[in-house]
Design a protein around this motif. Structure first.
Motif, PDB file in Angstrom:
ATOM      1  N   MET A  41       7.433  -3.228   5.704  1.00  0.00           N
ATOM      2  CA  MET A  41       8.350  -4.198   6.315  1.00  0.00           C
ATOM      3  C   MET A  41       7.603  -5.432   6.803  1.00  0.00           C
ATOM      4  O   MET A  41       8.161  -6.528   6.854  1.00  0.00           O
ATOM      5  CB  MET A  41       9.114  -3.574   7.482  1.00  0.00           C
ATOM      6  N   CYS A  42       6.347  -5.253   7.175  1.00  0.00           N
ATOM      7  CA  CYS A  42       5.535  -6.384   7.647  1.00  0.00           C
ATOM      8  C   CYS A  42       5.368  -7.431   6.560  1.00  0.00           C
ATOM      9  O   CYS A  42       5.326  -8.627   6.841  1.00  0.00           O
ATOM     10  CB  CYS A  42       4.164  -5.905   8.122  1.00  0.00           C
ATOM     11  N   ARG A  43       5.259  -6.973   5.321  1.00  0.00           N
ATOM     12  CA  ARG A  43       5.146  -7.924   4.208  1.00  0.00           C
ATOM     13  C   ARG A  43       6.414  -8.750   4.068  1.00  0.00           C
ATOM     14  O   ARG A  43       6.368  -9.893   3.610  1.00  0.00           O
ATOM     15  CB  ARG A  43       4.830  -7.195   2.909  1.00  0.00           C
ATOM     16  N   ILE A  44       7.533  -8.198   4.461  1.00  0.00           N
ATOM     17  CA  ILE A  44       8.780  -8.969   4.454  1.00  0.00           C
ATOM     18  C   ILE A  44       8.771  -9.947   5.624  1.00  0.00           C
ATOM     19  O   ILE A  44       9.086 -11.124   5.465  1.00  0.00           O
ATOM     20  CB  ILE A  44      10.005  -8.031   4.525  1.00  0.00           C
ATOM     21  N   HIS A  67       8.206  -4.988  26.966  1.00  0.00           N
ATOM     22  CA  HIS A  67       8.777  -3.917  26.137  1.00  0.00           C
ATOM     23  C   HIS A  67       9.293  -4.451  24.798  1.00  0.00           C
ATOM     24  O   HIS A  67       9.122  -3.793  23.767  1.00  0.00           O
ATOM     25  CB  HIS A  67       9.878  -3.175  26.893  1.00  0.00           C
ATOM     26  N   ILE A  68       9.920  -5.623  24.813  1.00  0.00           N
ATOM     27  CA  ILE A  68      10.413  -6.210  23.560  1.00  0.00           C
ATOM     28  C   ILE A  68       9.247  -6.442  22.602  1.00  0.00           C
ATOM     29  O   ILE A  68       9.307  -6.082  21.425  1.00  0.00           O
ATOM     30  CB  ILE A  68      11.181  -7.524  23.821  1.00  0.00           C
ATOM     31  N   THR A  69       8.175  -7.039  23.116  1.00  0.00           N
ATOM     32  CA  THR A  69       7.001  -7.321  22.280  1.00  0.00           C
ATOM     33  C   THR A  69       6.375  -6.032  21.780  1.00  0.00           C
ATOM     34  O   THR A  69       6.044  -5.906  20.595  1.00  0.00           O
ATOM     35  CB  THR A  69       5.966  -8.157  23.074  1.00  0.00           C
ATOM     36  N   HIS A  70       6.250  -5.066  22.659  1.00  0.00           N
ATOM     37  CA  HIS A  70       5.635  -3.793  22.297  1.00  0.00           C
ATOM     38  C   HIS A  70       6.465  -3.069  21.226  1.00  0.00           C
ATOM     39  O   HIS A  70       5.915  -2.535  20.258  1.00  0.00           O
ATOM     40  CB  HIS A  70       5.455  -2.914  23.542  1.00  0.00           C
ATOM     41  N   VAL A  71       7.788  -3.080  21.382  1.00  0.00           N
ATOM     42  CA  VAL A  71       8.669  -2.448  20.395  1.00  0.00           C
ATOM     43  C   VAL A  71       8.480  -3.095  19.026  1.00  0.00           C
ATOM     44  O   VAL A  71       8.386  -2.403  18.013  1.00  0.00           O
ATOM     45  CB  VAL A  71      10.152  -2.524  20.854  1.00  0.00           C
ATOM     46  N   LEU A  72       8.418  -4.416  18.987  1.00  0.00           N
ATOM     47  CA  LEU A  72       8.240  -5.120  17.716  1.00  0.00           C
ATOM     48  C   LEU A  72       6.908  -4.750  17.067  1.00  0.00           C
ATOM     49  O   LEU A  72       6.841  -4.469  15.870  1.00  0.00           O
ATOM     50  CB  LEU A  72       8.323  -6.636  17.930  1.00  0.00           C
ATOM     51  N   LEU A  73       5.842  -4.711  17.864  1.00  0.00           N
ATOM     52  CA  LEU A  73       4.517  -4.399  17.317  1.00  0.00           C
ATOM     53  C   LEU A  73       4.428  -2.947  16.847  1.00  0.00           C
ATOM     54  O   LEU A  73       3.840  -2.666  15.798  1.00  0.00           O
ATOM     55  CB  LEU A  73       3.430  -4.704  18.349  1.00  0.00           C
ATOM     56  N   ILE A  74       5.010  -2.028  17.583  1.00  0.00           N
ATOM     57  CA  ILE A  74       4.991  -0.615  17.179  1.00  0.00           C
ATOM     58  C   ILE A  74       5.854  -0.413  15.934  1.00  0.00           C
ATOM     59  O   ILE A  74       5.474   0.324  15.021  1.00  0.00           O
ATOM     60  CB  ILE A  74       5.444   0.302  18.338  1.00  0.00           C
ATOM     61  N   PHE A  75       7.006  -1.088  15.870  1.00  0.00           N
ATOM     62  CA  PHE A  75       7.835  -1.011  14.669  1.00  0.00           C
ATOM     63  C   PHE A  75       7.024  -1.479  13.461  1.00  0.00           C
ATOM     64  O   PHE A  75       7.030  -0.835  12.414  1.00  0.00           O
ATOM     65  CB  PHE A  75       9.098  -1.865  14.814  1.00  0.00           C
ATOM     66  N   ALA A  76       6.337  -2.601  13.607  1.00  0.00           N
ATOM     67  CA  ALA A  76       5.526  -3.146  12.511  1.00  0.00           C
ATOM     68  C   ALA A  76       4.443  -2.146  12.101  1.00  0.00           C
ATOM     69  O   ALA A  76       4.230  -1.902  10.910  1.00  0.00           O
ATOM     70  CB  ALA A  76       4.897  -4.470  12.937  1.00  0.00           C
ATOM     71  N   GLU A  77       3.810  -1.567  13.074  1.00  0.00           N
ATOM     72  CA  GLU A  77       2.729  -0.608  12.818  1.00  0.00           C
ATOM     73  C   GLU A  77       3.232   0.610  12.046  1.00  0.00           C
ATOM     74  O   GLU A  77       2.548   1.124  11.165  1.00  0.00           O
ATOM     75  CB  GLU A  77       2.165  -0.171  14.176  1.00  0.00           C
ATOM     76  N   ARG A  78       4.418   1.055  12.376  1.00  0.00           N
ATOM     77  CA  ARG A  78       4.985   2.251  11.737  1.00  0.00           C
ATOM     78  C   ARG A  78       5.661   1.951  10.404  1.00  0.00           C
ATOM     79  O   ARG A  78       6.015   2.878   9.680  1.00  0.00           O
ATOM     80  CB  ARG A  78       5.983   2.911  12.688  1.00  0.00           C
ATOM     81  N   ASN A  79       5.868   0.680  10.109  1.00  0.00           N
ATOM     82  CA  ASN A  79       6.563   0.272   8.884  1.00  0.00           C
ATOM     83  C   ASN A  79       5.781  -0.836   8.183  1.00  0.00           C
ATOM     84  O   ASN A  79       6.260  -1.979   8.093  1.00  0.00           O
ATOM     85  CB  ASN A  79       7.978  -0.214   9.228  1.00  0.00           C
ATOM     86  N   PRO A  80       4.587  -0.525   7.680  1.00  0.00           N
ATOM     87  CA  PRO A  80       3.735  -1.568   7.098  1.00  0.00           C
ATOM     88  C   PRO A  80       4.403  -2.375   5.984  1.00  0.00           C
ATOM     89  O   PRO A  80       4.222  -3.592   5.913  1.00  0.00           O
ATOM     90  CB  PRO A  80       2.529  -0.798   6.561  1.00  0.00           C
ATOM     91  N   GLU A 138       4.166 -12.612  15.720  1.00  0.00           N
ATOM     92  CA  GLU A 138       4.025 -12.942  14.300  1.00  0.00           C
ATOM     93  C   GLU A 138       2.557 -12.912  13.885  1.00  0.00           C
ATOM     94  O   GLU A 138       2.227 -12.434  12.789  1.00  0.00           O
ATOM     95  CB  GLU A 138       4.598 -14.327  14.005  1.00  0.00           C
ATOM     96  N   GLY A 139       1.690 -13.426  14.743  1.00  0.00           N
ATOM     97  CA  GLY A 139       0.257 -13.430  14.446  1.00  0.00           C
ATOM     98  C   GLY A 139      -0.306 -12.022  14.317  1.00  0.00           C
ATOM     99  O   GLY A 139      -1.089 -11.731  13.398  1.00  0.00           O
ATOM    100  N   LYS A 140       0.100 -11.132  15.203  1.00  0.00           N
ATOM    101  CA  LYS A 140      -0.364  -9.737  15.147  1.00  0.00           C
ATOM    102  C   LYS A 140       0.120  -9.059  13.856  1.00  0.00           C
ATOM    103  O   LYS A 140      -0.623  -8.312  13.230  1.00  0.00           O
ATOM    104  CB  LYS A 140       0.120  -8.955  16.370  1.00  0.00           C
ATOM    105  N   ILE A 141       1.362  -9.345  13.470  1.00  0.00           N
ATOM    106  CA  ILE A 141       1.911  -8.759  12.244  1.00  0.00           C
ATOM    107  C   ILE A 141       1.190  -9.330  11.024  1.00  0.00           C
ATOM    108  O   ILE A 141       0.845  -8.587  10.092  1.00  0.00           O
ATOM    109  CB  ILE A 141       3.437  -8.979  12.180  1.00  0.00           C
ATOM    110  N   SER A 142       0.933 -10.627  11.023  1.00  0.00           N
ATOM    111  CA  SER A 142       0.200 -11.256   9.905  1.00  0.00           C
ATOM    112  C   SER A 142      -1.207 -10.686   9.778  1.00  0.00           C
ATOM    113  O   SER A 142      -1.687 -10.428   8.667  1.00  0.00           O
ATOM    114  CB  SER A 142       0.123 -12.773  10.097  1.00  0.00           C
ATOM    115  N   GLN A 143      -1.879 -10.488  10.907  1.00  0.00           N
ATOM    116  CA  GLN A 143      -3.220  -9.874  10.894  1.00  0.00           C
ATOM    117  C   GLN A 143      -3.172  -8.493  10.257  1.00  0.00           C
ATOM    118  O   GLN A 143      -4.059  -8.119   9.502  1.00  0.00           O
ATOM    119  CB  GLN A 143      -3.736  -9.710  12.339  1.00  0.00           C
ATOM    120  N   TYR A 144      -2.134  -7.753  10.586  1.00  0.00           N
ATOM    121  CA  TYR A 144      -1.960  -6.402  10.060  1.00  0.00           C
ATOM    122  C   TYR A 144      -1.856  -6.433   8.534  1.00  0.00           C
ATOM    123  O   TYR A 144      -2.508  -5.652   7.839  1.00  0.00           O
ATOM    124  CB  TYR A 144      -0.718  -5.788  10.698  1.00  0.00           C
TER     125      TYR A 144
END
Length: 194
Positions: free
Chosen positions: A102-105, A87-100, A164-170
């Motif tokens: 923020m991913c650059r930060i 759930h922690i990992t999923h929350v982080l990935l969904i947050f990133a997905e919904r806030n593109p 971090e890798g999933k967010i960087s890919q995004y």
């Protein structure tokens, strides 16, 4: 009563900055561009934030509050370590997905050429996340009487590195390759037989 317009203007500035980070990948955001986007003068920006670094810090605070408040709910609602980590990992990935933007930060992309303390703050965010994973994983022995085939520190680092890798890919994909894509299948592989 005058605090409400200031608060909403401050929020508007942060929202515009986040949107510009999303719509202008690879570009540096200047206060002049941000002021134009918000529809105010640069001087008006500085009435709400003493520096551009403080604007970025406002976004980092939003990230921290959003993620760690949700983690606290997960820890309250779930007791099994693997479920908590999922759930922690999923929350982080969904947050990133919904806030593109923020991913650059989170990847540091938007912080190039900015104050060093911003990169340190993002580093601390990921350190705190890794510590949270490590704590959850260590508690497994106490709560469930089970250990792992790998030490908890190494496993916590794998989970943060994966996220971090999933967010960087995004970010690299121009926000087209969603972080949650294939997550369920990847999770089964990551923690198979753990």
């Amino acid at each position: 009563m005058s605090a409400t317009p200031k608060t909403s203007r401050k929020q508007q500035i942060l929202e515009c900055l986040a949107l510009m980070l999303q719509t202008s990948p690879g570009q540096r955001i200047t206060t002049a561009k941000l002021a134009a986007e918000v529809g105010v003068s640069e001087a008006a920006l500085y009435r709400h934030f003493p520096s551009k670094a403080r604007m970025f810090e406002g976004l980092i605070e939003f990230i921290e509050e959003s993620i760690f408040s949700r983690i606290n709910l997960i820890l309250t609602d779930h007791k099994e370590a693997i479920v908590r980590c999922h759930h922690i990992t999923h929350v982080l990935l969904i947050f990133a997905e919904r806030n593109p933007g923020m991913c650059r930060i989170l990847t540091g992309d938007a912080l190039m050429g900015e104050n060093e303390r911003l990169r340190i703050r993002v580093h601390q965010f990921f350190e705190k996340l890794e510590s949270q994973y490590k704590q959850v994983l260590r508690e497994r022995k106490l709560r469930e009487g089970k250990g792992f085939t790998i030490n908890e520190q190494a496993l916590a680092n794998i989970l943060v590195s994966f996220s971090e890798g999933k967010i960087s890919q995004y970010v690299r994909s121009g926000f087209t390759k969603k972080p949650s894509e294939d997550f369920s299948e990847q999770w089964l592989f990551l923690l198979a037989d753990k």
